[in-house]
Design a protein around this motif. Structure first.
Motif, short mmCIF file in Angstrom:
data_model
loop_
_atom_site.label_atom_id
_atom_site.label_comp_id
_atom_site.label_asym_id
_atom_site.label_seq_id
_atom_site.Cartn_x
_atom_site.Cartn_y
_atom_site.Cartn_z
N LEU A 195 42.87 -6.53 0.56
CA LEU A 195 41.39 -6.62 0.77
C LEU A 195 40.78 -6.60 2.52
O LEU A 195 39.58 -6.27 2.29
N PRO A 196 42.00 -6.65 3.55
CA PRO A 196 41.08 -6.11 4.58
C PRO A 196 40.37 -4.92 5.11
O PRO A 196 39.55 -4.46 5.20
N TRP A 197 40.99 -3.94 3.91
CA TRP A 197 39.93 -2.45 4.48
C TRP A 197 39.50 -2.02 3.20
O TRP A 197 38.66 -1.28 2.70
N THR A 198 39.22 -3.28 1.53
CA THR A 198 38.26 -2.94 0.95
C THR A 198 36.86 -2.71 1.02
O THR A 198 36.50 -1.99 0.12
N PHE A 199 36.37 -4.10 2.14
CA PHE A 199 35.17 -3.26 2.22
C PHE A 199 35.06 -2.04 3.05
O PHE A 199 33.62 -1.24 2.87
N ALA A 200 35.86 -1.78 3.62
CA ALA A 200 35.92 -0.89 4.06
C ALA A 200 35.63 0.73 3.78
O ALA A 200 34.92 1.43 3.55
N ALA A 201 36.21 0.54 2.26
CA ALA A 201 36.25 2.39 2.16
C ALA A 201 35.25 1.81 1.40
O ALA A 201 34.71 2.77 0.63
N TRP A 202 34.57 0.45 0.33
CA TRP A 202 33.40 0.87 0.04
C TRP A 202 32.12 1.02 0.59
O TRP A 202 30.87 1.83 0.66
N ARG A 203 32.70 0.62 2.32
CA ARG A 203 31.02 1.41 3.34
C ARG A 203 31.10 2.74 3.28
O ARG A 203 30.37 3.57 3.25
N ILE A 204 33.12 3.86 3.15
CA ILE A 204 32.76 4.79 3.02
C ILE A 204 32.38 5.21 2.07
O ILE A 204 31.86 6.87 1.77
N ALA A 205 32.23 5.30 0.66
CA ALA A 205 31.90 4.98 -0.52
C ALA A 205 30.91 5.68 -0.05
O ALA A 205 30.13 6.34 -1.37
N ALA A 206 29.86 4.87 0.45
CA ALA A 206 28.35 4.46 0.48
C ALA A 206 28.52 5.92 0.86
O ALA A 206 26.83 6.44 0.84
N TYR A 207 28.43 5.84 2.36
CA TYR A 207 28.08 7.06 3.36
C TYR A 207 28.23 8.68 2.39
O TYR A 207 27.63 9.42 2.83
N THR A 208 29.73 8.33 1.51
CA THR A 208 30.12 9.36 1.36
C THR A 208 29.33 9.92 0.17
O THR A 208 28.76 11.30 -0.08
N PHE A 209 27.98 8.87 -1.11
CA PHE A 209 27.31 9.43 -1.55
C PHE A 209 25.92 10.14 -1.06
O PHE A 209 25.70 11.03 -1.32
N TRP A 210 25.31 9.35 0.50
CA TRP A 210 23.97 9.98 1.15
C TRP A 210 24.39 9.47 2.49
O TRP A 210 24.38 9.55 3.37
N PRO A 211 25.16 10.93 2.56
CA PRO A 211 25.64 11.06 4.26
C PRO A 211 24.68 11.78 5.31
O PRO A 211 24.57 11.10 6.41
N PHE A 212 23.77 12.70 4.81
CA PHE A 212 22.58 13.05 5.81
C PHE A 212 21.59 12.18 5.97
O PHE A 212 21.18 11.77 5.28
N GLY A 213 21.15 11.94 7.12
CA GLY A 213 19.88 11.41 7.28
C GLY A 213 21.38 9.92 8.02
O GLY A 213 19.60 8.61 8.42
N ARG A 214 22.02 10.04 8.07
CA ARG A 214 22.61 8.69 8.61
C ARG A 214 23.97 8.49 9.97
O ARG A 214 23.91 10.15 9.30
N GLU A 215 24.37 8.23 10.21
CA GLU A 215 25.86 7.99 10.99
C GLU A 215 26.09 7.27 11.44
O GLU A 215 26.70 6.14 10.94
N VAL A 216 27.92 6.89 12.10
CA VAL A 216 28.97 6.62 11.68
C VAL A 216 28.86 5.90 13.27
O VAL A 216 28.84 6.91 13.42
N VAL A 217 28.85 4.41 13.66
CA VAL A 217 29.03 4.22 14.83
C VAL A 217 29.78 2.34 14.85
O VAL A 217 30.06 1.80 13.64
#
Length: 130
Positions: free
Chosen positions: A36-58
């Protein structure tokens, strides 16, 4: 307009599959309870993976209340690195290498490098619009 075109091409040429992989990985982590501690991180990465251009990781803002930015976050990232992070980061690095070979694939290679960095240590990071 350029970001839209790049995002659509990204989805067609692998981003959709990678994003679905991250979603499934997050679901599996949630089912294990221990993950569970990593679940939301994985889903956040999924959202970024679907639409990465115009966004950045900070890194998230360190307001003293965020457990992901303190010692707990560091421990969670180390556990993640040992069990999954380095494999996933390596896969993104390999993808980036083959994308960078072609001139047209360089923007995609750069995004795969960002995904590799994010996959290596996802706890304490967030995605924001550029």
């Amino acid at each position: 307009m350029i970001a839209l075109i790049l995002n659509v091409l990204w989805l067609i040429f692998g981003g959709l599959i990678a994003g679905i992989g991250w979603l499934i990985g997050g679901a599996i982590l949630a089912l294990t309870i221990v993950g569970l501690p990593w679940t939301f991180a994985a889903w956040r990465i999924a959202a970024y993976t679907f639409w990465p251009f115009g966004r950045e990781v900070v890194w998230r803002d360190d307001d003293g209340m965020d457990p992901g930015r303190g010692p707990l976050g560091a421990v969670l990232n180390v556990i993640w690195i040992v069990f999954a992070g380095w494999w996933i980061a390596l896969a993104h690095l390999i993808s980036a290498f083959f994308e960078a070979i072609t001139i047209i694939g360089i923007p995609f290679a750069l995004k795969d490098l960002e995904l590799a960095k994010l996959a290596f240590a996802p706890v304490g990071r967030t995605i924001r619009e550029k």
